[in-house]
Design an enzyme around this catalytic site. Structure first.
Site, mmCIF file in Angstrom:
data_model
loop_
_atom_site.group_PDB
_atom_site.id
_atom_site.type_symbol
_atom_site.label_atom_id
_atom_site.label_comp_id
_atom_site.label_asym_id
_atom_site.label_seq_id
_atom_site.Cartn_x
_atom_site.Cartn_y
_atom_site.Cartn_z
ATOM 1 N N ASP A 31 72.716 42.456 28.285
ATOM 2 C CA ASP A 31 73.801 43.394 28.549
ATOM 3 C C ASP A 31 73.612 44.673 27.744
ATOM 4 O OD1 ASP A 31 74.726 41.392 30.077
ATOM 5 O OD2 ASP A 31 76.543 40.975 28.914
ATOM 6 N N ALA A 32 73.131 44.509 26.514
ATOM 7 C CA ALA A 32 72.975 45.672 25.632
ATOM 8 C C ALA A 32 71.916 46.623 26.186
ATOM 9 C CB ALA A 32 72.592 45.220 24.236
ATOM 10 N N TYR A 34 71.069 46.904 29.288
ATOM 11 C CA TYR A 34 71.656 47.508 30.490
ATOM 12 C C TYR A 34 72.544 48.689 30.089
ATOM 13 C CZ TYR A 34 74.446 48.036 34.719
ATOM 14 O OH TYR A 34 75.074 48.542 35.821
ATOM 15 N N LEU A 81 92.690 32.328 59.041
ATOM 16 C CA LEU A 81 92.123 30.997 59.285
ATOM 17 C C LEU A 81 93.236 29.970 59.361
ATOM 18 C CD1 LEU A 81 89.229 30.922 56.657
ATOM 19 C CD2 LEU A 81 88.944 30.939 59.132
ATOM 20 N N GLU A 112 81.773 26.639 52.730
ATOM 21 C CA GLU A 112 81.698 27.682 51.696
ATOM 22 C C GLU A 112 82.920 27.638 50.797
ATOM 23 O OE1 GLU A 112 81.878 31.258 53.979
ATOM 24 O OE2 GLU A 112 79.722 31.292 54.339
ATOM 25 N N LYS A 114 86.275 28.891 49.324
ATOM 26 C CA LYS A 114 87.331 29.791 49.792
ATOM 27 C C LYS A 114 87.803 30.580 48.581
ATOM 28 C CE LYS A 114 91.467 30.151 52.590
ATOM 29 N NZ LYS A 114 91.984 31.288 51.881
ATOM 30 N N ASP A 116 89.659 33.052 46.155
ATOM 31 C CA ASP A 116 91.077 33.393 46.078
ATOM 32 C C ASP A 116 91.241 34.821 45.569
ATOM 33 O OD1 ASP A 116 93.746 33.052 46.256
ATOM 34 O OD2 ASP A 116 93.945 31.821 44.454
ATOM 35 N N ARG A 135 92.539 44.382 54.482
ATOM 36 C CA ARG A 135 92.767 43.713 55.751
ATOM 37 C C ARG A 135 93.960 44.323 56.505
ATOM 38 N NH1 ARG A 135 95.872 39.466 57.523
ATOM 39 N NH2 ARG A 135 94.940 38.310 59.238
ATOM 40 N N GLU A 171 85.330 38.978 49.948
ATOM 41 C CA GLU A 171 86.520 38.856 49.124
ATOM 42 C C GLU A 171 86.319 39.582 47.793
ATOM 43 O OE1 GLU A 171 88.754 37.079 50.798
ATOM 44 O OE2 GLU A 171 90.231 36.297 49.371
ATOM 45 N N TYR A 221 82.324 39.262 46.734
ATOM 46 C CA TYR A 221 81.384 38.293 47.309
ATOM 47 C C TYR A 221 81.550 38.326 48.822
ATOM 48 C CZ TYR A 221 80.972 36.705 42.547
ATOM 49 O OH TYR A 221 80.748 36.667 41.205
ATOM 50 N N LYS A 311 92.390 23.331 52.322
ATOM 51 C CA LYS A 311 93.065 23.854 51.127
ATOM 52 C C LYS A 311 93.161 22.797 50.020
ATOM 53 C CE LYS A 311 95.125 27.397 50.984
ATOM 54 N NZ LYS A 311 95.902 28.415 51.654
ATOM 55 N N CYS A 405 109.173 17.099 9.401
ATOM 56 C CA CYS A 405 108.362 16.331 10.347
ATOM 57 C C CYS A 405 109.300 15.535 11.255
ATOM 58 C CB CYS A 405 107.432 15.375 9.602
ATOM 59 S SG CYS A 405 106.571 14.246 10.715
ATOM 60 N N CYS A 408 108.463 11.550 10.150
ATOM 61 C CA CYS A 408 108.704 11.006 8.807
ATOM 62 C C CYS A 408 109.651 11.869 7.973
ATOM 63 C CB CYS A 408 107.385 10.775 8.081
ATOM 64 S SG CYS A 408 106.601 12.311 7.561
ATOM 65 N N CYS A 423 102.496 18.434 8.788
ATOM 66 C CA CYS A 423 103.202 17.445 7.994
ATOM 67 C C CYS A 423 102.228 17.002 6.896
ATOM 68 C CB CYS A 423 103.599 16.260 8.871
ATOM 69 S SG CYS A 423 104.110 14.843 7.885
ATOM 70 N N CYS A 429 102.974 9.152 7.073
ATOM 71 C CA CYS A 429 103.603 9.548 8.343
ATOM 72 C C CYS A 429 103.090 8.668 9.483
ATOM 73 C CB CYS A 429 103.324 11.018 8.628
ATOM 74 S SG CYS A 429 103.960 11.557 10.209
HETATM 75 S S1 IVH Z 1 86.014 33.635 56.835
HETATM 76 C C1 IVH Z 1 87.209 34.680 60.938
HETATM 77 N N1 IVH Z 1 85.145 32.730 54.537
HETATM 78 O O1 IVH Z 1 90.564 33.470 53.465
HETATM 79 C C2 IVH Z 1 86.951 34.135 59.609
HETATM 80 N N2 IVH Z 1 87.301 33.709 54.615
HETATM 81 O O2 IVH Z 1 92.767 32.378 55.018
HETATM 82 C C3 IVH Z 1 87.654 34.890 58.576
HETATM 83 N N3 IVH Z 1 88.437 33.788 52.460
HETATM 84 O O3 IVH Z 1 91.378 36.426 55.135
HETATM 85 C C4 IVH Z 1 87.436 34.557 57.217
HETATM 86 N N4 IVH Z 1 86.835 32.850 51.288
HETATM 87 O O4 IVH Z 1 90.211 36.654 52.862
HETATM 88 C C5 IVH Z 1 86.149 33.321 55.199
HETATM 89 N N5 IVH Z 1 84.239 31.911 52.578
HETATM 90 C C6 IVH Z 1 85.238 32.515 53.224
HETATM 91 C C7 IVH Z 1 86.424 32.914 52.575
HETATM 92 C C8 IVH Z 1 87.438 33.494 53.308
HETATM 93 C C9 IVH Z 1 88.055 33.395 51.250
HETATM 94 C C10 IVH Z 1 89.765 34.372 52.756
HETATM 95 C C11 IVH Z 1 89.686 35.608 53.619
HETATM 96 C C12 IVH Z 1 90.597 35.333 54.784
HETATM 97 C C13 IVH Z 1 91.420 34.195 54.301
HETATM 98 C C14 IVH Z 1 91.894 33.346 55.452
#
Ligand code: IVH
Length: 669
Positions: A31-32, A34, A81, A112, A114, A116, A135, A171, A221, A311, A405, A408, A423, A429
């Site tokens: 890092d340094a 860089y 989704l 993959e 999901k 957040d 979006r 995302e 990503y 989920k 305490c 005790c 204590c 104790c």
């Molecule tokens: S695919 C048509 N892949 O989840 C397919 N979405 O609940 C559209 N998300 O709006 C999404 N990881 O923001 C896809 N590996 C992933 C994802 C992903 C997170 C989010 C995305 C989407 C939401 C849907």
């Protein structure tokens, strides 16, 4: 080299290192180093602003503010989704897919993470970033291009030629470490902390001043495409590979799974890695891999028929704080424990959570009756993150700190330099005695089966146990034990032989079991390995202890003081007299790793870090926590950062998991 050529070189070089870091997960420099390159470029541009190009990596720190966001119409809508909660709904999805395709064979899916965060659509025209948009309602979003330019992992220019227009979807997330860092700063400055990384990321992307976005240190990503002039691939997995080659960060956890069984297995694996991932995920997205098949399945207005979001249960939840109990640990430290109205979080029902210490309690300003946020991530102890102040009832009072305490009744002492109340009644104790016994017999220490929390409490109450040596005197009370309800002759025999057997536990586990403050299992093995027997540890002075690698001044003085205390010496002698004889730890000179020091870093996927460390120790080597010139090997998994950089700097050999496994005798891990 003239300044303009040097600037061009630096721009290329910095972008290359960005790619190595964010996309390849394989940084070449520290890092340094860089930062040095980055600062040099900044300086050249400052001295001669005409050398500052709009695509310079220095411009990622943000541009002047705008007064509103323009709207952006997506070329292809950003769909949502459908969710699947639990295996049954996942199976129903698989059945629907098979039915629509009129096939019985297993379908190939890509599973993959999901992520957040918030979704982002990046439009590239002839390889250059044209717009970045949120979006919005799926059809129209907001143009947040200046903000997106501050996000790590969003390339300005593609590395491979993709002509025409392409919408790349992914995302934006805030890494957990960044979230913690920023929140610490916010609390210090008196600002309200962010509730969670997702809010912090989504708020960050919607700043009118992109310099504010830059401060949030966000990451992108990629997980797919929208409209695309070129056909890039036949399958989702090949598409991800193409996008990776073009310079987008693609998570490597995505895996092909044929059929529901393979999917379920991968989902479990991902759920297990959840706590150790650098960012939050809320499930697994499952996509039919073949793109022609995706087209055949098509979409509804809501989302594609070829994908589903499996989920996970939330890791955070709201509940009400019923009471605060003060608990005494084995070293006498008194900690606040929250009693909560039961709430389902992180896959289990939680009714107690830790509040760490009194300092933490007052910083978080949590009061009885408050609605609080509880977190349980992975196997870690549930914790109260904070209170929802808006919901606080009038008259809710700041909890009083105990002066005595709770068990005790001895007057508590506030330890200088530590955020702890203690204590001081070490010998008398009950709570401390119970906790010490429980720790000594626990699995990582003497591992005495049949002597759990309940038994210890019961035996203490009956006067059958009082201190560690009393465990080994239980055999003199055989008849009394058999007389106890639910104890039967067989279970008493089992218990007594488990106790006998524990006498030969290795030295490191015995030392760990003593419950010396700051001596966790790793320090205990450092001590055991270094000294070889109990007497030598006992006789080591401060200087000698400090010379042990991995032991600092705080631990050295605590260990020395512990072994110097007359009570402890008497207690140890009693244990030895009763036949406890901790087995010698294997000497340094034996085993294939004799004299070799390993450091594990990054996310290890093939084995648990603790198992690997045990294997190293068992083979005569040493597992250390930090890289130094004494390190022989660094075993680096994906995401390895500063330790890997340090290893490279020092010229320490770096192995991947595969290579490490190759060094082990067959069947070790
Ligand atoms: S695919 C048509 N892949 O989840 C397919 N979405 O609940 C559209 N998300 O709006 C999404 N990881 O923001 C896809 N590996 C992933 C994802 C992903 C997170 C989010 C995305 C989407 C939401 C849907």
């Amino acid at each position: 080299m003239d300044k303009s050529a040097r600037a061009a070189f630096l721009r290329r070089e910095i972008e290359r290192h960005n790619r190595l870091y964010y996309v390849e997960d394989a940084p070449e420099i520290s890092d340094a180093e860089y930062d040095r390159l980055f600062r040099e470029l900044q300086q050249i541009e400052e001295e001669d602003p005409s050398l500052r190009t709009p695509d310079s990596p220095t411009q990622r720190v943000g541009a002047p503010p705008v007064d509103h966001f323009e709207t952006h119409r997506h070329l292809e809508p950003m769909l949502s989704l459908d969710n699947a909660f639990g295996e049954e709904e996942l199976r129903a999805f698989d059945q629907r897919v098979k039915k629509a395709l009129e096939q019985d064979d297993d379908v190939e899916y890509l599973a993959e993470l999901k992520l957040d965060g918030l979704s982002m659509s990046l439009t590239y025209v002839d390889g250059l970033l044209a717009t970045a948009a949120t979006r919005g309602d799926g059809t129209t979003g907001e143009n947040v291009t200046p903000n997106a330019k501050t996000v790590r992992g969003i390339p300005y220019r593609l590395d491979t030629e993709i002509l025409g227009t392409i919408e790349v979807r992914g995302e934006v997330v805030m890494h957990k470490s960044v979230f913690e860092d920023l929140n610490r700063l916010r609390v210090e400055r008196g600002d309200q902390p962010f509730v969670n990384p997702r809010n912090a990321a989504s708020g960050g992307m919607r700043q009118l001043d992109s310099r504010m976005t830059a401060e949030r240190r966000l990451n992108f990503y990629c997980y797919g495409t929208g409209a695309c002039d070129e056909t890039l691939a036949d399958t989702q997995s090949a598409l991800m590979q193409r996008l990776k080659e073009a310079g987008f960060p693609v998570r490597k956890e995505g895996a092909l799974c044929r059929g529901i069984g393979a999917l379920e297995k991968r989902i479990k694996e991902i759920e297990q890695m959840r706590p150790s991932l650098p960012f939050g995920i809320d499930g697994v997205v499952i996509k039919v891999n073949d793109i022609a098949t995706q087209k055949r399945l098509g979409s509804t207005a809501r989302g594609p028929r070829w994908a589903i979001a499996y989920k996970f249960s939330a890791e955070q939840a709201f509940t009400v704080l019923d009471a605060i109990e003060w608990q005494v640990g084995r070293t006498g430290v008194v900690t606040p424990v929250a009693h909560l109205q039961p709430v389902f979080v992180g896959g289990v029902t939680v009714s107690r959570a830790t509040l760490h210490n009194f300092d933490d309690l007052s910083k978080k300003d949590v009061r009885v009756g408050d609605t609080v946020i509880v977190q349980r991530a992975g196997d870690v102890i549930p914790e109260v993150l904070g209170a929802v102040k808006d919901k606080r009832k009038k008259g809710a009072r700041v909890p009083a700190l105990p002066t005595r305490c709770p068990v005790c009744k001895t007057t508590l002492v506030e330890e200088e330099g530590y955020v702890a109340l203690r204590c001081p009644n070490r010998k008398g104790c009950e709570a401390q005695i119970q906790a010490k016994l429980e720790h000594f017999v626990s699995r990582g220490a003497m591992d005495i089966e049949g002597l759990g929390e309940k038994q210890v409490a019961r035996f203490l109450e009956l006067g059958l146990l009082s201190d560690l040596p009393s465990i080994y005197r239980l055999k003199g009370h055989r008849d009394e034990l058999i007389g106890l309800d639910r104890m039967g002759e067989q279970s008493v025999s089992n218990l007594l032989s488990a106790i006998e057997e524990s006498k030969q536990r290795p030295l490191d586990r015995f030392v760990f079991g003593l419950g010396i403050r700051y001596v966790g299992d790793r320090t205990a093995s450092d001590l055991a390995r270094e000294f070889g027997d109990l007497a030598s540890i006992q006789d080591a002075d401060y200087e000698r202890l400090l010379a042990v690698e991995g032991i600092g001044p705080k631990v050295a003085s605590e260990v020395q003081e512990w072994f110097e205390l007359e009570d402890n010496r008497v207690m140890l002698q009693a244990l030895l007299d009763l036949g406890v004889s901790p087995a010698q730890t294997e000497a340094r000179s034996e085993g294939v790793f004799a004299g070799k020091t390993f450091v594990f870093t990054g996310k290890l996927e093939r084995f648990e870090r603790s198992a690997a460390e045990r294997a190293v120790t068992a083979l005569g080597g040493k597992a250390a926590g930090s890289v130094s010139k004494n390190t022989d090997y660094v075993v680096a998994g994906p995401g390895a950062g500063s330790k890997l950089a340090k290893a490279e700097q020092l010229g320490v050999a770096v192995l991947d998991e595969e290579e490490f496994l190759g060094m082990l005798p067959e069947g070790t891990l």
